[in-house]
Design an enzyme around this catalytic site. Sequence first.
Site, PDB file in Angstrom:
ATOM      1  N   TRP A 102       0.835  -1.210   0.000  1.00  0.00           N
ATOM      2  CA  TRP A 102       0.000   0.000   0.000  1.00  0.00           C
ATOM      3  C   TRP A 102       0.860   1.247   0.000  1.00  0.00           C
ATOM      4  CZ3 TRP A 102      -4.282  -0.981  -2.030  1.00  0.00           C
ATOM      5  CH2 TRP A 102      -4.979  -2.161  -1.750  1.00  0.00           C
ATOM      6  N   ASP A 173      -2.235   6.589   6.305  1.00  0.00           N
ATOM      7  CA  ASP A 173      -3.272   5.731   5.709  1.00  0.00           C
ATOM      8  C   ASP A 173      -3.658   4.693   6.763  1.00  0.00           C
ATOM      9  OD1 ASP A 173      -4.790   3.842   4.437  1.00  0.00           O
ATOM     10  OD2 ASP A 173      -3.319   3.373   2.868  1.00  0.00           O
ATOM     11  N   LYS A 197     -12.970  -1.926   6.144  1.00  0.00           N
ATOM     12  CA  LYS A 197     -12.268  -2.813   7.076  1.00  0.00           C
ATOM     13  C   LYS A 197     -12.770  -2.633   8.513  1.00  0.00           C
ATOM     14  CE  LYS A 197      -8.831  -3.292   3.649  1.00  0.00           C
ATOM     15  NZ  LYS A 197      -7.775  -2.628   2.897  1.00  0.00           N
TER      16      LYS A 197
END
Length: 362
Positions: A102, A173, A197
């Site tokens: 990511w 993030d 999530k």
Amino acid sequence: MRDIFNFSAGPAMLPDEVLLQAQTEMLDWQGTGMSIMEFGHRGPEFQRIALQAEADLRELMSIPKNYQVLFIAGGATTQFSMVPMNLFTNNNTADYIDTGIWSKKAINEAKRFGQVNVAATSGQQDHLAFIPREDQWAMNPNAAYLHYTPNETIDGLEFSWVPNTGKVPLVADMTSMILSRPIDVSQFGIIYAGTQKNLGQAGQTVVIIREDLIQDPLPSTPVLYSYKTQAEHHSFYNTPPTYCWYILGLMLQWLKRQGGVQAIYQKNKRNSNKIYSLLDRYPDFYVSRIEPSCRSLMNVMFYLCDEKLTPIFLEEAAAIGLVHLRGHRVSGGVRASMYNAMPEAGADRLAEFMVDFAKMYR
Ligand SMILES: *Cc1c(COP(=O)(O)O)cnc(C)c1O
């Protein structure tokens, strides 16, 4: 209660309570005879949901007054573009910490808008992945911001500390760890997290941004990608994904009923410790490739020493209701993602299964 535990990394499991409430309210939201999906986003009914969700998030995270909360359509990946487009204004260089897939995606996107300095990269020591200490980072004191990924979802590599970047705004993030443990929002310039999530269903991203960082973006920025536009319109410049917002609201209320972030953090620690302690107990059978201080609270990643057993492990686990344990296609292995919604009974059943499996095949 459903008798299945979903260990998917995302979209992830939701609490039964939340799904049942959504089901109960599906045709008739609070006596209106309409589904919340059918209400106009500017009407008083939906405005109440939007404001309540913001108030609950502010309360759960103790978000200071000088931060705005934006609810933006699209996934966390949208922020890989929005962050540089909005912060590369006076100065278009930024520091990024690369700890996995990511981080790399965020880096590649930022390069389209300016200069990226990768100030540190995760490394390997004795076959274990680790995050380099901050005194070894090559930080640029004049960077527009420093971006990092507190929890790398795919490898299960998590920071146990918050970087101190001085005057340089810290951008995080938090998609796979928001609300999983207490944090001090005032240490950050921007926090963002996709909702699929820990916050509900896929389709939206929460952005918590310090007010002084809301400025005119790069001139070519599409209107919806401007934090300034989104902030001026309280995230209602266009039609937001209203149902996502509603589910997010139900999740936040559920979390408050669980006792808030501190209580869920204790539950999360118990869950992950149950699995990590087994990896340590059966080192000739299960193996972790993460340095213990960097082990993720949410995504417990491990391998079977005999990799031929992995498909059998996954199949037998699924047969007793432990599903979506397969590691990411890039990393292989087994990944147990245990977000806020994972009850202790799920971790218990997985731990029991792992012991039985090790005894059977060792
Ligand atoms: C899942 C995830 C993303 C991707 O989110 P999308 O909503 O698919 O764009 C980004 N960053 C992290 C840390 C993630 O876990």
